[in-house]
Design an enzyme around this catalytic site. Structure first.
Site, PDB file in Angstrom:
ATOM      1  N   GLU A 440     -27.813  15.066 -39.645  1.00  0.00           N
ATOM      2  CA  GLU A 440     -27.556  13.958 -40.569  1.00  0.00           C
ATOM      3  C   GLU A 440     -28.702  12.940 -40.599  1.00  0.00           C
ATOM      4  OE1 GLU A 440     -23.736  12.314 -39.627  1.00  0.00           O
ATOM      5  OE2 GLU A 440     -22.656  14.137 -40.180  1.00  0.00           O
ATOM      6  N   ASP A 441     -29.922  13.437 -40.633  1.00  0.00           N
ATOM      7  CA  ASP A 441     -31.060  12.518 -40.642  1.00  0.00           C
ATOM      8  C   ASP A 441     -31.408  12.025 -42.037  1.00  0.00           C
ATOM      9  OD1 ASP A 441     -31.694  12.300 -37.832  1.00  0.00           O
ATOM     10  OD2 ASP A 441     -32.138  14.425 -37.923  1.00  0.00           O
TER      11      ASP A 441
END
Length: 839
Positions: A440-441
């Site tokens: 989830e960057d």
């Protein structure tokens, strides 16, 4: 995608490159070869004799001279100083300094040997001192690290005093917020503090192995090349010849290789031996065969003293392949990956889970039929990986680059270092097939920003580094759409029926995402469920949901307010709905021959600072079991699709009261892998049905039947391959309708003992003005206590939280009497409180 390497190309790309990353340094890489844990006769587990102080000290000197201003408490290892407050409903969990101290006995059996302090993991930044001398500092809460403390020991380290009383060791664990450390402080899980994995004192000779890596490569259809590579811990730069014996055994103890080598101490990593196993026994989830490599190092040191040290490694032989736009293959055959996720978290312990509870949890996972697990979102304990090897569970393990954007050089170097350490420390586990590079960057609140090019550049660097260190495995990342082309395998965000869309849209979303990447895997899907809450109309919220607009999680969709209609916000959070969603996803997955597989999020409920408003505050409730390992109904949905041994489970074991009109037909669902099932309602047969996985819900094992007002008993007999299995539940059917909640009552429910202490369970129920139980009530209530008793709370479960939402108008909590009287109260908004006296 198939990866094949000749032995020569492997040695060029893997051994030589890995050697550069595995150079002995402080802290050491904490190789399994030298850190034998409890089974190593030269390792002493430092489990007892520790004291703990929560708060700051002026210096390591004060760790031993602070009695006037600080109160230390005795603790046993492992220990997490957020074990109680991790899910406190009123205040955030503690983030700051936690000091530990002990006297460690020194009894090194090796003349001129080295004494090592081995930490299997500590959160989140750890500083270690021997006396007042700094042994080292490690940043990162999840990889192993080692400090060689030999040169810090007093000259009398082998005297009676040092052996008996031991040397003073102090450890500072700090989980304060740090923008330059992974994972991000905005991660959706708690960044726990403390010595929450084992601490070992390890004695090794003057020259010992630091790392042993075992590489396997297919030579032909009938043979397997095995290469053993090693690096040394040789801080005195000894040049004396070493005698090395290498033995390899199969799972039955039969020796399949033996060799002896004379070699001078070397730098970097070097190949020690290569041999071929003819007709190898391949490792798989159904047959997790493990080989053992035993290496004996014998030689003279600069001091002329002979030493002998034995290192053990296990390994397996298997072949993995991701077909482009197609399935996953293990050992040449298609295998649908059936997975879940795991956080290291447990009620009453937080991250400091005892070994027996880890064993129980991993066995529960295997018994559910799992053949794959994603270890989220960080490197997990060696015990978990050893269990995956033995139980036959394939693994995606990842570094803690979670919601972190791309920070400064310190931040980036931490990512490189944790990747090197994770691969070095877990290289030999055959269960691992995927190295995860992040999670989830693309999160909208990333620090310092969501700079897509910077994130892509850094991910490319990590991807290249992973392939350099270990070309035999694949790389992966979840939810970073603008970088989906970089890793070998990509997992998009698909939450059909929870954060967006409806669960019937699941297959279309999968097919759309399949065409956007070469190798698709679906990690993270599911629904929250409040354990003990059930519904007679679970899919009601689907009528509000906009379809055809995507099924991904966007922005702040996880919040319980704002945005468009979504089940996560507008649904009832019942176990009933979650079971329907799981049922639909599972029936869909088994019909898609091209699908690699999926991993449901998450196996067990866990703490998170971001979800204060959840029915159990600060708990992510997407688990198939509660935080204390109590199975929810959904656990059995997965068993019905994934297990082979006959099983049958009537939905509703935790649903004591159902409701409806007199004579109204109600659905009874049975989750089973059996071919046929017969239901009996109050002793009378309701008929025989046949299982069809595509007949939703419950694969056709469902009945519409009326219940008798009052007590009802359901029993099912299911049959598979001539074997029968039964299940039975009893409940009350309420036909009285209820109005607005008006009165809450609190009464003693039961008494028992826990760890030798008398406990009392009290139950709260919500009624309308006519005294009818409000079975759809979801009010948030608060338990309090006055007197000598102590509430068992902050466990993160529906029955051990002092602030919690009702389950169908009911809730309970347990207290320890402490041999005295108490008064328990329960309150909820706009209703008079209720009290219960406990004598």
């Amino acid at each position: 995608m198939t990866k094949t390497y000749s032995r020569r190309s492997f040695l060029k790309t893997s051994a030589a490159a890995a050697a550069a990353s595995l150079l002995p340094s402080l802290p050491l890489r904490a190789s399994i070869a030298t850190m034998g844990g409890s089974e190593d006769p030269h390792a002493h587990r430092l489990a007892n004799g520790w004291e703990f102080l929560q708060g700051s000290l002026g210096s390591p000197w004060e760790a031993w001279h602070s009695e006037e201003v600080a109160v230390w408490q005795q603790v046993a290892m492992p220990h997490c100083f957020n074990a109680y407050d991790g899910c406190d409903p009123d205040v955030p969990y503690y983030r700051g300094n936690g000091w530990y101290r002990t006297h460690a006995p020194i009894a090194n059996p090796f003349k001129n040997g080295r004494t090592l302090l081995h930490f299997e993991g500590a959160g989140q930044t750890t500083t270690v001192c021997v006396g007042e001398k700094l042994a080292g500092k490690h940043t990162g809460g999840y990889d192993e690290f080692v400090f060689d403390i030999t040169d810090l020991l007093p000259a009398t380290d082998n005297t009676k005093t040092a052996k008996n009383k031991g040397v003073p060791i102090s450890v500072l664990c700090d989980n304060s917020r740090d923008q330059d450390r992974m994972p991000s402080d905005l991660s959706d899980f708690s960044l726990y503090g403390g010595l929450y994995r084992h601490v070992n004192m390890v004695f090794v000779p003057e020259v010992s192995f630091e790392t042993i890596h075992i590489h396997t490569e297919l030579a032909s259809s009938a043979g397997q090349i095995v290469s053993v590579l090693g690096s040394l811990h040789n801080p005195t730069a000894s040049t004396e010849q070493l005698q090395i014996s290498i033995e390899v055994f199969d799972a039955k103890g039969t020796q399949i290789h033996a060799s002896k080598h004379t070699i001078a101490p070397w730098k970097d990593a070097t190949e020690l031996t290569t041999f071929t196993i003819q007709k190898p026994h391949l490792w798989s989830p159904s047959d997790p065969h493990l080989y053992e490599c035993r290496i004996t190092l014998h030689g003279a040191t600069n001091s002329g003293v002979d030493t002998e040290y034995i290192a053990h490694e296990t390994f397996g032989i298997r072949h993995i392949e991701f077909v482009q736009h197609g399935p996953f293959k293990l050992n040449g055959e298609r295998l649908l990956l059936r997975g879940t996720h795991r956080h290291e978290d447990h009620a009453g312990y937080a991250a400091a889970m005892p070994d027996d509870l880890i064993d129980q949890e991993m066995q529960l996972i295997k018994d559910m039929g799992v053949n794959f697990i994603r270890l989220a979102h960080y490197q997990q304990s060696r015990r978990v990986l050893e269990l995956c090897d033995r139980l036959g569970i394939l693994v995606w393990e990842e570094i803690p680059w979670c919601r972190g954007g791309v920070g400064d050089d310190t931040f980036k170097e931490m990512g490189r270092r944790t990747l090197r350490n994770m691969i070095a420390q877990h290289y030999n586990h055959p269960s691992i097939i995927l190295w995860g590079l992040g999670n989830e960057d693309d999160w909208p609140t990333e620090y310092p920003e969501v700079n897509q090019q910077a994130i892509r550049t850094y991910l490319q660097e990590l991807n290249a580094l992973s392939h350099q260190l270990d070309p035999s495995r694949f790389t992966t990342i979840r939810r970073c759409d603008f970088a989906r082309d970089i890793p070998d395998v990509y997992s998009p965000s698909i939450w059909a029926g929870w954060y967006r869309g409806t669960y019937p849209e699941y297959q279309k979303t999968l097919e759309t995402e399949r065409d956007r990447v070469n190798h698709l895997f679906h990690a993270e899907w599911g629904a929250d469920s409040h354990a003990g809450r059930h519904s007679e109309d679970p899919d009601k919220a689907l009528a509000k949901i906009v379809t055809g607009k995507g099924t991904d999680e966007r922005g702040m969709d996880y919040l319980p307010t704002g945005g468009q209609a979504r089940v996560s916000k507008d649904g009832d959070w019942s176990e009933t709905y979650a079971c329907n969603l799981f049922d639909w996803h599972l029936k869909t997955q088994e019909t898609l021959p091209w699908l690699t597989g999926s991993a449901q999020w998450v196996f067990k409920d866990f703490t998170t600072p971001l979800r204060v408003e959840n029915p159990v505050p600060r708990i992510n409730q997407k688990g198939l079991i509660e935080r204390d390992m109590t199975p929810k109904e959904s656990y059995f949905v997965f068993q019905s699709y994934w297990t082979k041994d006959p099983m049958a489970h009537i939905y509703g074991h935790t649903w004591p009261i159902r409701w409806g009109a007199d004579g109204e037909e109600k659905m009874v669902k049975v989750y089973s892998n059996c071919d046929t099932a017969e239901l009996f309602v109050n002793g009378r047969s309701a008929g025989v049905t046949h299982r069809d996985s595509q007949n939703f819900p419950a694969a056709g094992l469902r009945w519409m039947t009326p219940f008798t007002p009052g007590k009802n008993t359901l029993r099912v007999t299911a049959t598979k391959s001539g074997k029968s299995i039964t299940d039975e539940i009893t409940f009350v059917y309420q036909t009285e309708t209820w109005g607005t909640p008006a009165e809450i009552k609190l009464n003693e429910k039961s008494r028992s003992t826990l760890d030798g202490k008398e406990t009392v369970t009290v139950e709260a129920k919500l009624y309308d003005a006519k005294g009818v139980l409000c079975l759809d009530a979801r009010n948030r209530i608060r338990f309090k206590i006055a007197g000598l008793g102590t509430l068992i709370d902050n466990r993160g479960t529906t029955k051990a939280s002092r602030v919690v939402e009702l389950c169908n108008g009911r809730s309970e909590i347990t207290l320890i009497r402490n041999n005295g009287s108490s008064v328990v109260s329960v309150t909820t908004s706009n209703i008079k409180p209720a009290f219960c006296a406990i004598a």
